[in-house]
Write a protein that holds these residues in place. Structure first.
Motif, PDB file in Angstrom:
ATOM      1  N   MET A   1       0.864  -1.191   0.000  1.00 62.81           N
ATOM      2  CA  MET A   1       0.000   0.000   0.000  1.00 62.81           C
ATOM      3  C   MET A   1       0.900   1.241   0.000  1.00 62.81           C
ATOM      4  N   LYS A   2       0.874   1.939  -1.143  1.00 61.49           N
ATOM      5  CA  LYS A   2       1.825   3.025  -1.382  1.00 61.49           C
ATOM      6  C   LYS A   2       1.793   4.107  -0.282  1.00 61.49           C
ATOM      7  N   GLU A   3       0.586   4.534   0.081  1.00 59.05           N
ATOM      8  CA  GLU A   3       0.480   5.621   1.062  1.00 59.05           C
ATOM      9  C   GLU A   3       1.080   5.218   2.409  1.00 59.05           C
ATOM     10  N   LEU A   4       0.871   3.959   2.786  1.00 55.77           N
ATOM     11  CA  LEU A   4       1.437   3.466   4.055  1.00 55.77           C
ATOM     12  C   LEU A   4       2.967   3.444   3.976  1.00 55.77           C
ATOM     13  N   GLU A   5       3.483   2.963   2.843  1.00 56.78           N
ATOM     14  CA  GLU A   5       4.947   2.914   2.701  1.00 56.78           C
ATOM     15  C   GLU A   5       5.549   4.324   2.797  1.00 56.78           C
ATOM     16  N   GLU A   6       4.880   5.279   2.147  1.00 59.44           N
ATOM     17  CA  GLU A   6       5.395   6.657   2.180  1.00 59.44           C
ATOM     18  C   GLU A   6       5.375   7.203   3.611  1.00 59.44           C
ATOM     19  N   ARG A   7       4.318   6.843   4.337  1.00 62.70           N
ATOM     20  CA  ARG A   7       4.212   7.324   5.720  1.00 62.70           C
ATOM     21  C   ARG A   7       5.296   6.707   6.609  1.00 62.70           C
ATOM     22  N   ILE A   8       5.572   5.429   6.368  1.00 61.03           N
ATOM     23  CA  ILE A   8       6.629   4.758   7.143  1.00 61.03           C
ATOM     24  C   ILE A   8       7.975   5.435   6.864  1.00 61.03           C
ATOM     25  N   LEU A   9       8.227   5.742   5.579  1.00 59.42           N
ATOM     26  CA  LEU A   9       9.500   6.393   5.225  1.00 59.42           C
ATOM     27  C   LEU A   9       9.596   7.772   5.869  1.00 59.42           C
ATOM     28  N   LYS A  10       8.456   8.468   5.935  1.00 59.09           N
ATOM     29  CA  LYS A  10       8.448   9.839   6.458  1.00 59.09           C
ATOM     30  C   LYS A  10       8.546   9.859   7.986  1.00 59.09           C
ATOM     31  N   ASP A  11       7.791   8.988   8.644  1.00 61.67           N
ATOM     32  CA  ASP A  11       7.630   9.098  10.106  1.00 61.67           C
ATOM     33  C   ASP A  11       8.179   7.933  10.918  1.00 61.67           C
TER      34      ASP A  11
END
Ligand code: 5GP
Length: 190
Positions: A1-11
């Motif tokens: 899930m792209k949005e989750l991956e981006e959030r993990i990378l960010k936070d």
């Protein structure tokens, strides 16, 4: 899930060689909009399964499980309790689970009132590491005679053996983000 991956990378913060901290949206503060999308994604992944109950474990699985339940026709969510009491109680199914983050054992308990041989269960949890928590929930379902339809995980650490442990038990495992490894404190996805 792209949005989750981006959030993990960010936070996300890698706080030990094998532990990721995601308190800002998953384990302490909850991003409700993101949880809603995760719930919808679990429905997509298990669309072909007839599920009448979601089982999770306190406390971090509860929010995700509740959001997922909305997409499975508002089925009930049951959460396994972590008990330290040695007093045996006839009214519960229980099994020993090793906590990955606390490195101790606890007794995982669920009331016989809320799990039965009529249930087709989706198990949900926040993280998959060695598979102990999910295996404990599968064991509780077996005691109750319930059918496990699958295991849904928010973040799987693919470098740990959890998936193999669960698949060896014949269970479909779906993770919304799968981490391949940590490199210099950074998350690398599969
Ligand atoms: P397992 O039982 O699969 O070894 O570990 C899964 C459980 O340990 C999850 O319920 C989760 O609470 C916790 N856990 C395992 N790895 C991590 C991690 O990297 N970060 C956080 N926050 N929790 C983890």
């Amino acid at each position: 899930m792209k949005e989750l991956e981006e959030r993990i990378l960010k936070d996300g913060h890698v706080i030990m060689p094998d532990i990721l901290k995601v308190d800002s949206f998953l384990n302490h503060q909850i991003d409700v909009a993101l949880f809603e999308k995760m719930g919808a994604e679990f429905k997509k992944r298990f669309a072909n399964k007839q599920i009448n109950k979601i089982l999770t474990i306190e406390s971090s699985g509860i929010g995700v499980a509740v959001m997922a339940a909305r997409y499975f026709d508002y089925v009930p969510v049951v959460f396994v309790k972590k008990a330290n009491s040695k007093i045996l109680n006839d009214g519960v199914y229980h099994t020993k689970v090793h906590s990955f983050t606390k490195d101790n054992d606890y007794d995982a308990q669920v009331s016989k009132n809320y799990l039965s041989d009529q249930d087709h269960v989706l198990i949900i949890d926040d993280f998959l590491a060695n598979g102990a928590a999910a295996s404990g929930m599968i064991a509780l379902c077996k005691q109750a005679g319930a059918t496990v339809e699958g295991v849904g995980i928010v973040i799987e650490k693919g470098f740990q053996p959890g998936r193999q442990v669960l698949e060896a038990q014949g269970v479909q495992v779906e993770s919304l983000a799968i981490i391949d490894h940590f490199a210099n404190g950074q998350v690398v996805f599969q």
